[in-house]
Scaffold this active site. Structure first.
Site, short mmCIF file in Angstrom:
data_model
loop_
_atom_site.label_atom_id
_atom_site.label_comp_id
_atom_site.label_asym_id
_atom_site.label_seq_id
_atom_site.Cartn_x
_atom_site.Cartn_y
_atom_site.Cartn_z
N GLU A 1 31.87 50.47 48.38
CA GLU A 1 32.70 49.54 49.14
C GLU A 1 31.87 48.51 49.89
O GLU A 1 32.22 47.34 49.95
CB GLU A 1 33.61 50.31 50.10
N HIS B 1 36.08 40.97 44.98
CA HIS B 1 35.69 42.32 45.43
C HIS B 1 36.03 43.35 44.34
O HIS B 1 35.17 44.14 43.92
CB HIS B 1 36.44 42.65 46.73
N GLU B 2 37.28 43.33 43.86
CA GLU B 2 37.68 44.33 42.87
C GLU B 2 36.89 44.17 41.56
O GLU B 2 36.53 45.15 40.92
CB GLU B 2 39.19 44.24 42.58
N MET C 1 43.24 47.81 44.01
CA MET C 1 42.49 48.98 43.52
C MET C 1 41.80 48.62 42.21
O MET C 1 42.41 48.06 41.30
CB MET C 1 43.48 50.13 43.32
#
Ligand SMILES: [Zn+2]
Length: 879
Positions: free
Chosen positions: A347, A324-325, A290
């Protein structure tokens, strides 16, 4: 304090009234890990936008007290709780006037549960003893479970956070620590134990959405590094935090973080905005990771590896996860969607940036552009080929439903369409547009159109118009090619897995970059990126005696159907040595042909022939992965028909066994990533193919012998490791196949040993391998046992993995659906508000193929009022 249970408090149950807007939160939270509870107080600075005599905000699952407003000495007593809508309405004894400001105070208290949402607890084994620490997970709507707030992404505010905890523990939050002091002002009860407490104050954040706020408290250790900003020359610390049992496995994550931050600064032309970036690796997380601003959180499987014995696959997962994060630190965190219906943009973009663009720059040897086709593009196309698919951008008035509609397709289709756009306008122009978009909406909110406009302006084309159909309409096109001597005629129709669409389902005209390549006499490809199919059908002049191919690079989000003679020529060229087409084209060709065959546009034998031909000479792992996925989907589809299933298994045996014979079992550090991964793939492929009836004819005898020797060797390694305790015989790349071979071809003894590994794994990857094996017994009693212990001994975060792997076991597929229906209420209670719930439901049912199964599932969903919405979508998918 006066409280009343109340009816619905506001006319729109999904959005807060905007009479006031929060501008700043002073938030103090005290964590008690012994009692597993927290309490605190929050002061919210409000800007009054409209005259009002009430405050409406979010809160759920908390005990609230002492409602006050600065300047009014009494505590506020008119408080209505609206449980259904997770909000509270406080009546004021005076009017707040438009243009004024106010500071509103509340105290709160709540339990640290294992819910994986809000402020929750995670458990770990400290020298064999179970202990706890606490962390937050707020996306999408769980900040309100941790403290009362205006919990909508548009309502950005600054946060000054202070954490109170026992003195020997570490407090973490989004920002850097400003001060840490002893804290004496805790309750009498705590004082009597003469314990030492402390208060950690963190710097004020920039304006941010509530879902990105994060904090944690526990006995964390850390590894530290830093990076120098290429834009300002400023040095920022980077730390990975974890408990002491796993802290030695985080170095690779730290290395990736250090590599990727300067890369993004240069691509976006914006400096990382916070003074530090921490990552907390946790034993219990709902999502794999996250992107809390400045404090990423993620699972052990997302961030830990044993550097002395790590499979390449694990390195790829970690690198993709962290890049990605980290991409979200800009895209999503600096500039945030105005509402959840645009979450796909965050996303899709982070998937493209993190899992393709950045990875390709950091690890070019991994050929990540081609991997994207297997991992994202084909997955999205397969899902989107269903009549019941939905647009990426779909209205979502109720934020609590975002987790239901937000499926893997929204990540993968959004990323695939963005990749098509990047290829179409070119990388340099694409990032010029992205940078302009981020700069225009710094610390603010935006909608997808803002991004299309910015890229369109950089490119000088109408991107908004082009993206409208791709993002807001359901499905995608198949481009059908017809030939004359001097031209090709290309036509677009919606592609459906069930074959030709009805006229009413075939109305959309997409803008499709055709990327037409002519193959020159010297074998070189000459690509024309300028031709776009914007109409139903166009004719393109072309001498068809020459070789050509459409969708070069497999960058457009479509399938291409050629005349059969052209397809057979393309197949020969794909299988030629050296291959005429690049890797991404060979992969795309395989995926297209299998998908077109499944939909009846071409014969299945054409698809199998293509794989058979390619298989003779193909050396690239990713091309093999594409073939394995395509053939595997077919096997999975035919799981109920013994005859077809066994024939397909024979096909797989003959495909993989010769390569195992050629590559052997030994991994060499100096080998290319391709050879390593290919060896693992074909050994696993043989294991999977080995469980059909063993037809002992000359046609398959050689392959069968190889497969029997593979099973024997893997089981031998398992036994030696178990007897000697020396796991070095487990090459990391073979860990999963070894466990699977032991459980599937062994019995009770092997199952119990692997169960022991699951309970006390030496690394996160050993645990994952044990889960795969425990879901793969051939013995139905052992399968039953796995189902039983899911309910009692499996951490919430691992449910989805168990369900997914069980649904791949032919002998467990129907049981998975029965398990879900049998325990639905319990599972729903446990996972309500979690990311995993929707995926678990899909995985449980979508492998079923018969009409009878569809009817049973439909009945079940009809009878379950909780699931009307999910059920109707799912049963449509099944039918
Ligand atoms: Zn993300």
């Amino acid at each position: 304090m006066t409280t009343m249970e109340a009816e619905n408090t506001v006319p729109d149950p999904h959005r807060l009234p905007l009479d006031v807007r929060p501008t700043h939160y002073d938030l103090t939270v005290r964590t008690d890990l012994e009692k597993l509870e927290f309490d605190g107080n929050v002061s919210v600075h409000l800007e009054v936008q409209k005259d009002t005599t009430e405050l409406v905000f979010h809160s759920t699952g908390l005990e609230l007290s002492d409602f006050r407003i600065t300047g009014f000495e009494h505590s506020l007593s008119s408080v209505l709780f609206d449980k259904d809508n997770e909000r509270v309405k406080v009546g004021l004894p005076f009017e707040l006037r438009k243009g004024s400001t106010a500071v509103f105070h509340i105290k709160f208290r709540g339990p640290l549960t294992g819910s994986l949402a809000g402020y929750y607890r995670s458990s770990w084994k400290n020298d064999g003893k179970e202990e706890y620490y606490s962390l937050t997970q707020f996306e999408a709507t769980s900040a309100r479970r941790a403290f009362p707030c205006w919990d909508e992404p548009l309502l950005k505010a600054t946060f000054s956070i202070a954490l109170i905890s026992r003195e020997n523990l570490v407090n973490l939050s989004n920002m850097n620590v400003e001060s840490e002091d002893p804290y004496a002002n805790v309750s009498e009860e705590v004082h009597s134990k003469s314990e030492q407490w402390k208060i950690t104050r963190f710097a004020k954040t920039p304006p941010m959405s509530t879902y990105l706020v994060a904090y944690a408290n526990g006995p964390f250790e850390h590894r530290e590094s830093s990076y120098v900003s290429p834009l300002s020359g400023k040095t920022r610390p980077l730390r990975i935090y974890a408990t002491k049992d796993i802290i030695h496995q985080v170095q690779f994550t730290l290395d990736v973080t250090q590599k990727v931050l300067p890369l993004y600064e240069k691509l976006f032309d914006i400096e990382y905005p916070l003074p530090k970036l921490d990552t907390l690796v946790a034993h219990d997380c709902d999502a794999a990771a996250m992107e809390n601003w400045g404090l990423i959180t993620g699972r052990t499987t997302s961030y830990c590896l044993d550097s002395s014995n790590a499979a390449l696959h694990t390195q790829k997962i970690i690198a993709a996860m962290q890049s990605h994060e980290t991409a979200h630190m800009w895209f999503g965190n600096i500039t945030t969607m105005a509402w959840w219906d645009n979450l796909y943009l965050n996303e899709g973009f982070a998937s493209l940036m993190g899992e393709v663009v950045a990875m390709d720059k950091m690890f070019p040897e991994w050929k990540i552009q081609a991997e994207f086709l297997n991992f994202h593009l084909n997955k999205a196309l397969l899902r989107d080929a269903k009549l019941s698919s939905h647009p990426v951008e779909v209205e979502c008035p109720d934020a609590n439903n975002i987790l239901q509609i937000f499926d893997a397709m929204s990540y993968s289709k959004a990323a695939s369409v963005l990749r098509m756009l990047l290829t179409y306008v070119g990388e340099e122009v694409f990032f010029r547009g992205v940078s302009a978009y981020l700069k225009k909406h710094l610390y603010a909110n935006s909608v997808s159109r803002d991004l299309w406009d910015a890229i369109g302006e950089a490119a000088g084309v109408d991107v908004t118009k082009m993206m409208q159909t791709w993002m807001c309409e359901t499905g995608f096109p198949v481009v059908t090619v017809r030939e004359t001597a001097k031209s090709i005629i290309v036509r677009q129709d919606r592609f459906l897995e069930t074959g030709q669409p009805e006229e009413k389902d075939n109305q959309i005209i997409w803008s499709i970059p055709l990327n037409l390549a002519i193959i020159e006499s010297d074998g070189q490809l000459k690509v024309n990126h300028a031709i776009t199919l914007n109409e139903k059908e166009i004719e393109i002049p072309l001498d068809t005696s020459r070789s050509y191919k459409l969708n070069v690079g497999t960058s457009s989000y479509c399938r291409v159907l050629y005349p059969s003679e052209r397809l057979s020529k393309l197949s020969q060229q794909a299988a030629a040595k050296p291959p005429v087409f690049p890797l991404s084209d060979r992969i795309g060709l395989v995926h297209d042909v299998f998908s077109l065959a499944s939909a009846g546009h071409t014969e299945l034998s054409v698809a199998l022939d293509l794989v058979h031909e390619l298989g003779k000479g193909e050396e690239e792992f990713l091309a093999w992965e594409g073939m394995r996925d395509s053939v595997g989907n077919l096997v999975s589809l035919w799981w109920e028909d013994d005859t077809v299933h066994d024939l397909l298994q024979i096909f797989q045996k003959n495909l993989y066994a010769p390569l195992v014979a050629k590559l052997g079992y030994d991994y060499d550090d100096n080998e290319s990533p391709d050879v390593k991964q290919l060896r693992t793939l074909v050994i696993s492929g043989c294991l999977d193919a080995g469980d059909s009836k063993q037809v002992d004819c000359s046609f398959v005898r050689t392959a069968l012998n190889i497969i029997r020797s593979i099973i024997k060797e893997l089981r031998r390694r398992f036994d030696v490791a178990m007897e000697t305790g020396d796991e070095s015989i487990f090459v990391a790349e073979l860990e999963t196949p070894i466990y699977v071979a032991a459980v599937r071809y062994g019995g009770r003894r092997e199952y119990d040993i692997v169960r022991g590994i699951f309970d006390n794994p030496s690394s996160p990857s050993a645990r994952t391998s044990a889960i795969v094996a425990l879901c793969n017994p051939a013995d139905v009693q052992l399968i039953e046992e796995t189902f039983k212990f899911i309910l009692t001994d499996v951490k919430e975060q691992d449910y989805l993995e168990f369900i997914s792997y069980l649904s791949l076991n032919r002998k467990a597929k129907r049981q998975v659906a029965q398990f879900m229906m049998g325990h639905f209420d319990k599972i729903y209670e446990k996972f309500s508000g979690n990311f995993q719930l929707n995926m678990m439901i899909s995985q449980s049912f979508e492998r079923l193929t018969t009409k009878e199964d569809a009817e049973v599932v439909q009945e079940f969903f009809k009878a379950s009022p909780r699931l009307q919405a999910q059920g109707s979508e799912l049963t449509e998918r099944l039918s």
